[in-house]
Each structure stands twice: as C-alpha cells, then as structure tokens.
Motif scaffolding. Structure first.
Motif, PDB file in Angstrom:
ATOM      1  N   PHE A 129      40.674  29.040  34.971  1.00 24.74           N
ATOM      2  CA  PHE A 129      39.976  28.201  35.948  1.00 24.74           C
ATOM      3  C   PHE A 129      38.726  28.858  36.546  1.00 24.74           C
ATOM      4  N   SER A 130      38.696  30.200  36.618  1.00 30.42           N
ATOM      5  CA  SER A 130      37.521  30.849  37.211  1.00 30.42           C
ATOM      6  C   SER A 130      36.529  31.317  36.161  1.00 30.42           C
ATOM      7  N   GLY A 131      36.939  31.263  34.881  1.00 30.32           N
ATOM      8  CA  GLY A 131      36.022  31.631  33.804  1.00 30.32           C
ATOM      9  C   GLY A 131      35.735  33.109  33.719  1.00 30.32           C
ATOM     10  N   VAL A 132      36.649  33.971  34.214  1.00 33.34           N
ATOM     11  CA  VAL A 132      36.431  35.417  34.163  1.00 33.34           C
ATOM     12  C   VAL A 132      37.284  36.024  33.061  1.00 33.34           C
ATOM     13  N   SER A 133      37.046  37.305  32.801  1.00 34.70           N
ATOM     14  CA  SER A 133      37.849  38.019  31.819  1.00 34.70           C
ATOM     15  C   SER A 133      38.954  38.791  32.525  1.00 34.70           C
ATOM     16  N   ALA A 134      39.904  39.300  31.748  1.00 38.78           N
ATOM     17  CA  ALA A 134      40.992  40.090  32.320  1.00 38.78           C
ATOM     18  C   ALA A 134      40.460  41.362  32.964  1.00 38.78           C
ATOM     19  N   GLY A 135      39.341  41.850  32.455  1.00 36.61           N
ATOM     20  CA  GLY A 135      38.752  43.072  33.010  1.00 36.61           C
ATOM     21  C   GLY A 135      38.346  42.911  34.465  1.00 36.61           C
ATOM     22  N   VAL A 136      37.901  41.717  34.865  1.00 40.98           N
ATOM     23  CA  VAL A 136      37.505  41.467  36.258  1.00 40.98           C
ATOM     24  C   VAL A 136      38.725  41.601  37.169  1.00 40.98           C
ATOM     25  N   LEU A 137      39.870  41.090  36.734  1.00 42.00           N
ATOM     26  CA  LEU A 137      41.108  41.223  37.506  1.00 42.00           C
ATOM     27  C   LEU A 137      41.506  42.691  37.639  1.00 42.00           C
ATOM     28  N   ASN A 138      41.361  43.434  36.541  1.00 36.89           N
ATOM     29  CA  ASN A 138      41.709  44.853  36.578  1.00 36.89           C
ATOM     30  C   ASN A 138      40.820  45.621  37.554  1.00 36.89           C
ATOM     31  N   THR A 139      39.544  45.231  37.656  1.00 40.37           N
ATOM     32  CA  THR A 139      38.619  45.886  38.598  1.00 40.37           C
ATOM     33  C   THR A 139      39.056  45.628  40.035  1.00 40.37           C
ATOM     34  N   LEU A 140      39.441  44.373  40.330  1.00 40.22           N
ATOM     35  CA  LEU A 140      39.912  44.043  41.680  1.00 40.22           C
ATOM     36  C   LEU A 140      41.190  44.813  42.020  1.00 40.22           C
ATOM     37  N   GLU A 141      42.050  45.012  41.018  1.00 39.39           N
ATOM     38  CA  GLU A 141      43.257  45.808  41.248  1.00 39.39           C
ATOM     39  C   GLU A 141      42.884  47.262  41.541  1.00 39.39           C
ATOM     40  N   LYS A 142      41.938  47.798  40.747  1.00 35.87           N
ATOM     41  CA  LYS A 142      41.496  49.184  40.926  1.00 35.87           C
ATOM     42  C   LYS A 142      40.901  49.399  42.314  1.00 35.87           C
ATOM     43  N   ASN A 143      40.186  48.371  42.823  1.00 35.63           N
ATOM     44  CA  ASN A 143      39.554  48.460  44.147  1.00 35.63           C
ATOM     45  C   ASN A 143      40.532  48.169  45.283  1.00 35.63           C
ATOM     46  N   GLY A 144      41.798  47.856  44.940  1.00 36.15           N
ATOM     47  CA  GLY A 144      42.823  47.686  45.954  1.00 36.15           C
ATOM     48  C   GLY A 144      42.924  46.318  46.578  1.00 36.15           C
ATOM     49  N   TYR A 145      42.214  45.340  46.028  1.00 33.38           N
ATOM     50  CA  TYR A 145      42.241  43.995  46.626  1.00 33.38           C
ATOM     51  C   TYR A 145      43.440  43.161  46.140  1.00 33.38           C
ATOM     52  N   ILE A 146      43.829  43.348  44.887  1.00 32.39           N
ATOM     53  CA  ILE A 146      44.952  42.562  44.360  1.00 32.39           C
ATOM     54  C   ILE A 146      45.953  43.473  43.672  1.00 32.39           C
ATOM     55  N   GLU A 147      47.146  42.950  43.480  1.00 36.22           N
ATOM     56  CA  GLU A 147      48.165  43.630  42.685  1.00 36.22           C
ATOM     57  C   GLU A 147      48.820  42.614  41.762  1.00 36.22           C
ATOM     58  N   PHE A 148      49.524  43.119  40.766  1.00 31.73           N
ATOM     59  CA  PHE A 148      50.199  42.246  39.797  1.00 31.73           C
ATOM     60  C   PHE A 148      51.715  42.404  39.923  1.00 31.73           C
ATOM     61  N   LYS A 149      52.420  41.347  39.569  1.00 37.33           N
ATOM     62  CA  LYS A 149      53.881  41.412  39.456  1.00 37.33           C
ATOM     63  C   LYS A 149      54.323  40.334  38.475  1.00 37.33           C
ATOM     64  N   GLU A 150      55.574  40.412  38.073  1.00 36.09           N
ATOM     65  CA  GLU A 150      56.128  39.387  37.190  1.00 36.09           C
ATOM     66  C   GLU A 150      57.075  38.502  37.992  1.00 36.09           C
TER      67      GLU A 150
END
Length: 815
Positions: A233-254
């Motif tokens: 929906f946002s048209g971004v790549s998985a790498g953009v999500l990984n950058t936000l995780e690296k910067n501490g803004y988001i985290e992932f879970k299952e």
C-alpha cells in the motif's frame, strides 16, 4: 509417590492396541492430563513413539515401568468424554484406538519423530561397517538423518554400530518431534516508540524521508500492520522497513492468522421467520424436549420445502439460550453455499464449517476455534460429529438417509450411530430430519423406539410439484430415438420461452457408460478392475471411475481390430451435448464429479446458474439436494429405472429417495413446479410412490419385502471382503474365514446365516481380486463380537499371505 499414566500407542495394529502404563517423571507431574499426547519408549528397542494419555493412575499392577520421554501438548487435545467415545468406537467398529482418534483430530496433527546423527569426534576404528558410517557422515558435513544414513551406509547390524559409536562418544543421536500442520503466522510491524514521540518527530521534520513518514502515519492508525500490506500500500521496499527498525522507530513480530474458509464472503444478517402452524407445533415440542436436558432421539419427517431448515435454525437459538452448543450434519453434496449462507446469516461468526474441500490449514484452524469455545454451532459433513464442543446440547442430522454419512474406510462408522452415542453421553437431543427417511429409521419411529414429528405442507403453502410418468418404450415405438421424450422436450421449450429454469437429472457422469465392439462383443474394461470404462468426450478418453486408469479412445477393437466400435449408454456429458443439439440457443451448465474437482467449484457453478439465469442445469445426485432456486419450475429425470438395476437390496429405497428429492427442487418459489420422470419400468412401486410423493405407500410395501427376505431392520448384516493380488490364495483364505465364522455362530447358537464365499459384485479393483462373505444375525452384540474375534484371528494368522480382510457391519453398499 510418582503418578502413572495409562496410554494408548498411536499408529499401531490391533495386536498391540491396548492400555500401557508409564511412570510420570516428577518434572512432568503437574503437566500430565488425560487427552494429552506424549512421546514414550516402546518395545524392546525402546523406539520413541507417540501415545495418548487416557487416564492418570496412582498405582499399577505392572512393575519396573518405563518413563514418559516428553509431553507434546500444553492442554488436552480431547476431553475425557471423547476418550470414552474413542474407546467405544474401538470395540464397535473393530478398529484401533488410534483409528478412532484420527476421526476426531484434524489432519496433520500427529507427531513425527525425526532422529538425527551428528559426528562429534574422530574414530580410529577400522571395522568396515563402522568406517562406512563415518565416511557417509563426513560426506554429509557431519550431520545426517538416521533413516537416510541407514539407507546410505546401513547393513544388518547398523543400529548396533550406531549404539556403539554413540556410547564411545563418536556420534550424538538426537530426536526431534514435528507435526504436519501448525498455526499460521505472519510478520507484522508496530511502533517501537510512544505515539506522541513519533508524531512529534514527523511534525518537527526530524524524519526527512516521505516513505518513512507514510509508514509511521499508517502505524499511528493501527496497533500493527502486516509488513506485506505496508509494502503493497505504501509502495516501499522491505529495505525501508529495515531502516526504520534500525533507527528504533518500529519493531517486528509474528502474529497468528486464522485461516477462515469464508473470510472473504459477506453474509446478510437474517432474522427468524414467523413459523407456519406445523412448524410452530414441531418447534414447541422440540423446545420442551431440549429444555429437559436428557437424551432423546426424534425423527422430523417433512416433505421437501416444508421448512425443516428454519425449524433447525430456531431450535439452535433455543439451544444457545439454554447455554449449550449445536452440531448440524448435512451430506457433503448438500453443504452448498446456500446452506452455509443461511447459518452464517443467522448466527454470524459463531458458526464453523467443516467439510472435505477445506485445506488442511483451514480445517485445523476451524477445529481450534471450536475447541477454544469461540464457536457455538458447527455445520459440516460426516466428520463434524466429532467437533470438540464443550457443551453440545443438540445434534441435527439433515437428510439422515444419505449414504455419505457412512464411512467407507476404517473405522467404518455411521455418523447417525456416533451422534446417538455422543448425545447419550452428553444428555443431548438428536434430531433426524428427512423428506425420505431410511427404512430402518422410520421403522424405529413407527415402533416408538424414537419420537416422530411430521410436516405435510410446504412452508409457503405451495403445492408439491405435479409429476408425470413417461413410458420410454412408447417413445421408441413412436420412432423417438433421443434421450428426451416428446413431453419433456415440450416442457423444456416452454421454460426456455418463459425464461424459467430447468434441472435435468442423470445419475451417471461421463459421456457414455461403456464402449462395445459390435463385431466381437468385447466391452472395454479397466486393466486393474473388472469394470467397464466410461467414455469422456471432453478429452476423448476412457476412464475407470474406481482406480482412475485411463486410455485414449480406441478407433478399432483391441481384440478383433474391427472399426465397428461404438459408445453405448448415456451420462451427464452426453446429455449436455444433446441439449445443445436439440435446444438451439439454450444456455446449459453441468454439475457432476468431473466439473467440481477444484475448490469452490460447487459455489461457482451454482452462482452462475442462479445469477445468469441459465436455462438448463444437468447433473448427477449433486443437484438433488440442498438447492433452493425459486425460478426452477421444471425437473426432468432422464432414466429413473437405471438405479433399480444395481446389485443391492436397497435399490428400491435409493430410487424412491433420489426421485423424491430431485422432484422437490421444482416449484419452490411462487411459480408452480412440474416434474417429468422418464422410465422403461412404469410399474415399479418405488417409482410410482415417488410420483405421488407418497412415502408411507413406499414404506408399507418395502417393509413387507424386507421382512420376507430377512433384511434390515429385521436383522443385521456383516459384509466381509477378502482381497489380494493372487486370486487362488484369496479364495483359499476366504474359505478358511467362512469356516471360522460358521463354527463360532454354531457355538453361540443364535439365529444367523453365513453365505459365501462368492465373487464380489465388483470382483476386481485396483489389481486386487475380491471375494465376499455375507453374514446375517439378529443379535447385534453377538455379530460384533464374532466378527471381532475372526478379524483378529485372521490378522494374527495371515502373516505374509498378501490377503486383506475388510469387515463392514450393516453396510450401505453391498458392492
């Protein structure tokens, strides 16, 4: 004092199918409960196997007990009532406890043991066999599954060498356990910082990239979002999500995702209809019985269109009001989108649906929802009788006469018998519904062994359709060689002109029922089965409907090479082709096993028929039940007497039931219905009774024949099928089994008859020759006991004879 677990081993034979006792380690004492799966050492080799705990004991008559190795479940998979039901099935259906449990569990849940061998040290041993094992392990980078290693390096003493190397510290053997199906999970992203901080950083331009801002704004609206949806929906790549995780803004879970087979469908909310006078009387009686909270079994005999489903729905609501749950069984072919829609529309998400066309994952998730108490009513085919509801108060079996309620594989149970036994254990109401009940069930109702309620009028006060019988012999005399009589042709044309719909019923799929050489008389049969092959014009092939063997349609006779080889008989595919020839411009759709092989195909065909107002639907018994199309005003039965010619004492009953059911598809709306039945046998009592919608007339004649010939319900029948690749050996073993049976029945001295062995009507299937023994016995318990004894005797004695023995008590098919 340590506890003791009584267990039954999974996947074992009847020889080892008994209760075993295992000591419970103190570390597991708080976790063991009946219904939990465990891994235990079994046999002399102490191989690790799966077992079910059936009870917890404080002492055992056995000494030096082995210990449970591992617990597989945190909570019991089945409760103690279902354990009791499985033990009942073990005795009733001559099967193992594990066979019974398989019926209760969704597929893919059984545990599998995987042994792995790891090389952990060097060895100077030069023994050839040991050296070979070590060499293979080195080639496999020091790690290999036990079975694969045995295949690559094994010998007669493979397990002994593995044990020696393990004891010497050269190898390490470990075991792991897995199941074929698990909870479905998906990766999601969520905010790792407070919402206020994320909002502030966006507004104060601390976050520079628009892609990052879009993602954070999405997550501000939701607790978490699947990463796949964010990317889409946002048209971004998985790498953009990984950058936000690296910067501490988001985290992932299952997170777990439930696989809902109806998740993409919307159901309009429906409300109870005002009952007719008959419905109100029936409902009042059933609600009183249900409120008593004791076991009762009642037959609801209502004509087609009398509104039995609405009675079910309102009775289920009363069951809910009493704080209990319900199970509704319908034949697989009647589990139509219309049926599901009626229950979901009335009860919403508290409905679970179980049938064979669900994926393994979907069935697993439906089972878990039921077990977790999130479901109040389960609608499904035969296996839904085992739904793990905690407080079932009502089990309904719609179209109770249907043969699909009888399992054809071990355990060969009938859902009606299982439902009765479960209702007895749960103090629940068992309601059997049908317009054409089985002779056995109606016999029990007439003799007041069970209750009987009747509804004689259609819910909308519409008359039952007028039925006209056409003698196809007269059609031939008048020069009509087509499959359609003049009357049926005339009525189909009327419907086409008035945009009303027609259903044509032919209980045989394919194009032609057999291929015959008119020069030498050869009919082409399957190489694996002693059965004629059916011609399918779509791919110009002959197909065996029993084993699936197929060949290209021959242009000449395989025996005499004559070109005079032709197709004979008629199937649904041929009818479809003939419709296109005789009714030019008419739209036609076909519904049979060949057109409904993929998921949701039933739904798609029925939807097209209704929404596009297709002129004619042609089909097998799939179209006879569970469908309610207001614009269907004409039903045609192509060959009513074809069902009378099967080698089965229930042939007349099946003919009457199917004709009555298919006739009931006509005139269910405001328009009057008509039915035309074509037959070469106009005098048969079952066909004539079906024409009058007269069940009592049919029953009164059929029950006289059953009593004269000593068939159910006046006796019980056991069918024994002996099968194997060597015909002489199968026959020889059949004679031995027959002698055993006669001797045992002679000893008990009950009223019985042992007939056979003789070749089974289907004398060869899938390259196995088949011989049949028929036993009649009035005493059900004696029959079951003797059949169990002889079956266990045969399986213990047969060793490697290559002959199998299959026992079916009160079978629905005598083939």
């Amino acid at each position: 004092m340590s506890l003791i677990a009584a267990v039954y081993i999974s996947e074992t034979t009847r020889k080892f199918d008994k209760e075993y006792h295992y000591a419970v380690p103190f570390s597991l004492a708080e976790k063991v409960k009946p219904g939990i799966r465990v891994m235990v050492p079994f046999g002399r080799s102490n191989r690790t196997v799966e077992a079910y705990i059936t009870s917890i004991l404080e002492k055992s008559e056995f000494h030096e007990l082995k210990e449970i190795s591992k617990i597989l479940d945190e909570q019991p998979l089945i409760d103690e009532k279902m354990i009791g039901l499985a033990l009942w099935m073990k005795e009733r259906y001559i099967c193992t406890f594990s066979d019974a449990l398989k019926c209760m569990m969704p597929p893919g849940t059984s545990a599998k043991t995987v042994k792995t061998v790891r090389l952990i040290a060097n060895s100077t041993d030069t023994t050839t066999s040991i050296r070979k094992i070590l060499d293979v392990l080195e080639q496999q980078n020091g790690l290999c599954e036990y079975e694969k290693l045995k295949e690559l390096a094994g010998g007669k003493s493979f397990s002994k060498y593995i044990k020696k190397l393990s004891e010497n510290g050269i190898l390490e053997v470990t075991e792991s356990f897995s199941t074929g199906v698990r909870e479905k999970v998906q990766k999601v992203a969520y905010l790792a910082v407070p919402r206020e901080e994320a909002t502030s950083d966006i507004e104060n331009n601390r976050i520079k990239k628009i892609q990052h801002i879009r993602i954070l704004e999405m997550l501000l609206e939701d607790e978490y979002i699947p990463t796949a949806d964010i990317i889409r929906f946002s048209g971004v790549s998985a790498g953009v999500l990984n950058t936000l995780e690296k910067n501490g803004y988001i985290e992932f879970k299952e997170v777990e995702v439930f696989r809902d087979p109806l998740g993409n469908r919307h159901f309009e909310k429906t409300f109870p209809l005002t009952p007719t006078i008959e419905q109100a009387e029936v409902l009042a009686h059933l609600k009183n019985v249900l409120s008593e909270g004791t076991f009762k079994e009642i037959l609801l005999h209502g004509v087609t269109g009398s509104g039995k489903t609405e009675v079910y729905l309102q009775l289920i609501q009363h069951c809910f009001d009493l704080g209990r749950q319900a199970i509704v069984l319908v034949p697989e072919i009647s589990l139509t989108p219309q049926m599901v829609e009626r229950f979901r529309g009335r009860f919403g998400d508290s409905v679970a649906v179980i049938h064979s066309r669900l994926s393994i994952g979907e069935r697993f998730d439906q089972w878990r929802l039921i077990k977790e108490g999130k479901i109040r009513v389960v609608v499904g085919a035969r296996s839904a009788v085992f739904a793990p509801l905690k407080k079932p108060g009502l089990i309904i079996i719609d179209e109770e006469q249907e043969g699909s309620y009888k399992s054809e594989i071990t355990p060969k149970y009938h859902a009606r018998d299982l439902a009765r036994e479960r209702c007895i254990r749960e103090n629940a109401l068992l309601l059997l519904g049908s317009a054409t009940p089985s002779v056995e069930t109606y016999f029990r109702a007439v003799h007041k062994d069970i209750g009987l309620l009747e509804m004689h009028v259609r819910a909308n006060n519409a008359p039952l359709p007028e039925v006209e019988l056409v003698d196809m012999r007269s059609e031939l005399d008048n020069g009509n060689r087509t499959v359609f009589s003049h009357r049926l042709t005339e009525e189909i044309n009327k419907n086409i002109q008035t945009s009303q719909q027609t259903m044509l019923f032919m209980n045989r799929r394919g194009y032609s029922s057999f291929v015959l050489c008119r020069s030498c008389g050869l009919s082409i049969k399957c190489l694996n089965c002693n059965i004629t092959m059916t011609y399918h014009s779509h791919d110009d092939r002959l197909i065996c409907h029993y084993c699936g063997y197929t060949i290209k349609n021959p242009e000449t006779c395989p025996s005499c090479k004559s070109s005079h080889i032709r197709h004979f008989g008629v199937g649904t595919q041929k009818i479809e082709e003939e419709i296109k020839k005789h009714f030019e411009g008419a739209t036609v759709i076909r519904m049979d096993m060949d057109t409904t092989t993929y998921k949701n195909s039933h739904e798609e065909i029925l939807s097209v028929f209704k929404e596009k107002n297709i002129n004619i639907m042609v089909g097998t018994q799939m179209i006879a039940k569970g469908h309610d199309f207001p614009n269907v005003t004409l039903v045609g039965v192509i060959a009513a007497d074809s069902m009378l010619n099967i080698n089965d004492f229930r042939a007349s009953e099946k003919t009457f039931q199917l004709l009555t059911q298919v006739a009931g598809r006509a005139g269910r709306g405001e328009l009057t219905g008509r039915v035309i039945i074509q037959t070469y046998n106009t005098e048969d009592f079952s066909i004539r009774a079906a024409c009058r919608h007269d069940y009592r007339s049919f029953y009164s004649q059929e029950i006289i024949l059953r009593e004269k010939l000593s068939y159910p319900p006046f006796t019980n029948i056991a069918s024994v099928i002996m099968s194997g690749n060597a015909d002489k050996s199968v026959f020889s073993q059949s004679k031995q089994v027959t002698e055993q049976l006669r001797e045992k029945f002679k000893v008990v001295g009950c009223d019985s008859e042992v007939m056979g062995p003789s070749r089974a009507p289907l004398s060869k299937i899938r390259n196995k020759y088949r011989w049949r023994i028929i036993i009649k016995c009035r005493e059900f318990d004696i029959l079951t006991k003797i059949m169990t004894e002889v079956s266990d005797w045969f399986n213990a004695e047969r060793k490697n004879s290559g002959t199998d023995m299959s026992v079916d008590i009160n079978p629905l098919s005598m083939l």
